[in-house]
Design an enzyme around this catalytic site. Structure first.
Site, PDB file in Angstrom:
ATOM      1  N   SER A 594      64.142  56.833 122.655  1.00  0.00           N
ATOM      2  CA  SER A 594      63.673  55.469 122.511  1.00  0.00           C
ATOM      3  C   SER A 594      62.569  55.220 123.540  1.00  0.00           C
ATOM      4  O   SER A 594      61.555  55.913 123.539  1.00  0.00           O
ATOM      5  CB  SER A 594      64.852  54.508 122.660  1.00  0.00           C
ATOM      6  OG  SER A 594      64.515  53.219 122.240  1.00  0.00           O
ATOM      7  N   HIS A 712      68.511  54.339 114.611  1.00  0.00           N
ATOM      8  CA  HIS A 712      68.172  54.527 116.020  1.00  0.00           C
ATOM      9  C   HIS A 712      69.291  55.202 116.798  1.00  0.00           C
ATOM     10  O   HIS A 712      69.116  55.605 117.930  1.00  0.00           O
ATOM     11  CB  HIS A 712      67.858  53.168 116.642  1.00  0.00           C
ATOM     12  CG  HIS A 712      67.058  53.244 117.903  1.00  0.00           C
ATOM     13  ND1 HIS A 712      65.758  53.708 117.947  1.00  0.00           N
ATOM     14  CD2 HIS A 712      67.367  52.904 119.187  1.00  0.00           C
ATOM     15  CE1 HIS A 712      65.307  53.651 119.186  1.00  0.00           C
ATOM     16  NE2 HIS A 712      66.263  53.169 119.951  1.00  0.00           N
TER      17      HIS A 712
END
Length: 750
Positions: A594, A712
């Site tokens: 991320s 994610h």
């Protein structure tokens, strides 16, 4: 309010690496689907360097598109890869997956690595987290392999885990394991619980309401209550007959590009259809609002904390018993958290003139910040959170990474600290009876456990809600050292290695970091590190600027136009490992995800000679176009915007995608992404992989592993997590020249 997230609605702020802030038993790097095995395509990218040992990368056309920013012309050859719905892009992704699958499956040790990963993750004990007390019961999320997803349980007591009764099991709802709990909120009387559920890693949550006594649904559903961009929240009324919740736009209410924005607060009355829900607050909220809702202990008041994107700035509103909303704190007040006391008074964490935090108190009937009472002044410790009880105030602090918990009376008199192990982390504190409390503690070498603290005698007792692991780190020591960054700043680095290992520069080392959103890399236990230690490996965790380890000044020293400091800090940590002969560039790997994926991209483009291998999960690489994605708009308050000349200059100066240089021998790199990622668009990884494959002059592989069924990281099934972890360790073992992991009976003693 209980989330699966470790931070409140910070979108990118969740570090997906290293399990340093993982709430669950599994490592925090969530898995992606394992693409089907196939042979690699026979064609290479046009114009790409060729040579002995170079992989036959898929053909990737260059279609230049020029953009101008404040007089600077920028050419993008791979913008066409941003269209994930294009059949051409889908074919390209399939070819990349074929190449990666063939490469990873050919690693001789992968079979043994996968077996060991599955053994460890499947054998790890049950983990209870996100505890909440309501109606004399304990609600918790429970993660218990081989279950594919965490599930919601209710217990009579933390001392009676056998009393746990399952309320909501996503695997019953979806046997394929792709439905996950985003968060849950019990009513104050504990008779009802609202649960946000989403599918396929999208984090697009629909709230369902369950009767706690029977476990059956009431029939109340509220769609669009949670998203991967703005998050979501809910607060019950005191009588349990309804709740306030965060509502995203419904189809047709706003243009498509605004669907993940403009979060507002609505009220739902139980037993009525959601179309009849009433607007409560939010027309004045910004487009990038992220709202957190809380009910007071009496049930008479509701708090709404509204974050302005992801930069850590808040407005705060209070709903009184008459139904009136009052805004009592604005962005300049720097109040970043508000908690109700047992008597409904408001306790505020303020960073105004106190970058490490101070605690204030307000009466709900006198919402005047200028007259707020100072309860705990600023100190050297960074205040993360606090818990007021009937007669105590527990303050959870950060000391550069590790935690401490201070105890005060309600007048602010210091009463000492809660005894916790050194170099450990306290993740959550929960009020129980009177002034007693529970806290969840974890260290690098011991798995998470819930501890009970007695206010009467100051003693701490480990409860039965304690994890056990199928591995032991009794042979591992933790050294907390400091390295010097480019501008002279001292940066902490935590080094885990087997006791007595020689410092001769030969150990394989795995370095990770994050450095963003004020999120701290606190101590955490990752059972999969056992694979690394069994190879004589070293694990290092950096506490970089951009995080919150030393307060808001530390955060601000690594965001917006100062983001380069984060990358300099990380490079200094890598150099420290080399200089201290912990490892060498030929034995050093880095891993991040991320915002930590951005960190990986910056390090490998700025210092490609420094590391041997890079693993980057769901990363951000094109800093000039990130704000055009839905979640990227929320990140402007953390990264900056190309619309501002100075911020554009800073973004362009480090944007990894724009600093890949032709003819450079880049280290072996594995990019991982998920098609359903609501936080970082997968095109970042596609474009970065294509650019590096075309530019690299060396034979080290540049691989893209793109999952079609995950996002994610949140909501990834255990089975897919096992496959991803096997691929990651197989990649690292091959590139660093490591052998197969030992079988269980040959591994380190337990």
């Amino acid at each position: 309010m209980n989330r699966l997230r470790t931070t409140p609605a910070l979108t990118l702020a969740l570090p997906l690496l290293a399990a340093c802030s993982a709430p669950a038993s599994r490592p925090l790097d969530k898995p992606a689907a394992s693409p089907a095995a196939a042979t690699p395509p026979p064609h290479a990218a046009p114009g790409a360097p060729s040579g002995p040992g170079r992989l036959p990368y898929p053909a990737t056309a260059k279609r230049p598109v020029a953009s101008e920013y404040h007089g600077t012309r920028v050419v993008d050859d791979y913008r066409w890869l941003e269209d994930g719905s294009s059949p051409e892009v889908e074919r390209w992704v399939a070819e990349q997956n074929q190449l990666s699958r063939a490469y990873l499956d050919a690693v001789p040790a992968r079979g043994a690595i996968r077996a060991r990963v599955q053994e460890i993750l499947s054998a790890t004990s049950a983990n209870h987290y996100a505890l909440d007390e309501a109606g004399g019961q304990i609600f918790a999320l429970k993660d218990q392999p081989p279950k594919q997803q965490p599930f919601l349980v209710v217990l009579r007591s933390v001392n009676d885990p056998a009393s746990a009764r399952t309320l909501v099991d996503p695997e019953v709802i979806d046997p394929k394991g792709h439905t996950a709990i985003d968060w849950f909120v019990p009513s104050r009387d504990g008779k009802k619980v609202a649960v946000s559920l989403s599918e396929g890693g999208t984090e697009s949550g629909t709230v369902r309401v369950y009767d706690v006594a029977t476990g059956k649904e009431t029939g109340d559903t509220v769609p669009y209550a949670n998203s991967g961009t703005a998050g979501g929240s809910l607060a019950w009324t005191g009588d349990g007959k309804g709740f306030y919740y965060t509502r995203h736009p419904r189809p047709g209410e706003r243009p498509r590009e605004d669907m993940g924005f403009f979060q507002q607060i609505y009220f739902h009355k139980l037993g009525t259809p959601d179309k009849d829900d009433k607007y409560a607050l939010g027309t004045e909220f910004p487009r990038i609002a992220e709202v957190e809702l809380t009910t007071s202990e009496s049930g008479k008041l509701v708090l709404a904390s509204v974050q302005n994107g992801d930069g850590g700035e808040y407005w705060h509103y209070l709903l009184d018993a008459s139904g009136k909303w009052t805004r009592f704190a604005d962005l300049p007040d720097k109040v970043i958290r508000v908690v109700f006391g047992a008597d409904d008074r408001l306790y505020l964490l303020s960073r105004k003139d106190a970058p490490r935090g101070k605690v204030l108190r307000l009466s709900p009937g006198k919402l005047d910040l200028a007259r707020a009472e100072l309860v705990v002044p600023e100190s050297e410790a960074v205040i993360q959170d606090f818990l007021p009880t009937t007669g105590r105030l527990y303050v959870r602090d950060l000391l550069g990474g590790p935690s401490q918990v201070r105890v005060f009376d309600l007048k602010g008199k210091a009463l000492g600290t809660v005894p916790i192990p050194q170099v450990s982390s306290v993740r959550q504190v929960v009020r129980t009876q009177g002034d007693d409390m529970l806290f969840r503690g974890v260290s690098y070498t011991e798995p998470a456990a819930w501890f009970a603290y007695s206010a009467r005698d100051g003693k701490v007792t480990k409860t039965p809600l304690a994890m056990t692991a199928p591995v032991s780190y009794a042979d591992v020591e933790v050294a907390r050292e400091a390295c010097t960054s480019k501008d002279g700043t001292k940066v902490p680095i935590n080094i885990l290695r087997r006791k007595g290992a020689p410092l001769d520069g030969t150990a394989p080392a795995l370095l990770t970091g994050y450095g963003g959103y004020g999120t701290s890399m606190a101590p955490g236990f990752n059972p999969l590190w056992r694979l690394w230690f069994d190879q004589g490996g070293v694990v290092a965790i950096a506490n970089l600027r951009g995080g919150g380890e030393f307060g808001e000044a530390w955060h601000r020293g690594g965001n917006l136009t100062k983001k380069q400091n984060v990358f300099d800090d990380f490079a200094a940590c890598a150099q420290h490992l080399i200089d201290q002969r912990v490892t060498s560039p030929a034995r050093l790997a880095i891993r991040g995800g991320s915002n930590g994926g951005l960190l990986m991209g910056a390090l490998l483009t700025q210092h490609p000679e420094m590391v041997k291998a890079v693993v980057s999960h769901v990363g951000i690489y094109d800093m000039l176009r990130v704000e055009l994605t839905p979640n990227g708009a929320f990140n402007v308050t953390e990264f900056g915007t190309v619309m501002d000349p100075e911020q554009f200059k800073a973004l362009y100066a480090y944007s990894p995608y724009h600093h890949v240089k032709d003819g450079t021998a880049y280290p072996a790199t594995l990019f991982l992404t998920g098609a359903n990622d609501p936080r970082v668009d997968p095109w970042h990884s596609r474009k970065m992989a294509a650019r590096m494959q075309a530019a690299s002059s060396g034979s080290a592989p540049i691989l893209l592993r793109a999952s079609g069924s995950t996002g994610h990281g949140a909501g990834t099934p255990l089975s897919e997590e096992i496959e991803e972890q096997a691929d990651v360790f197989a990649f690292l073992f091959k590139e660093l020249g490591l052998g197969a992991p030992p079988a269980k009976e040959d591994a380190a003693p337990r």
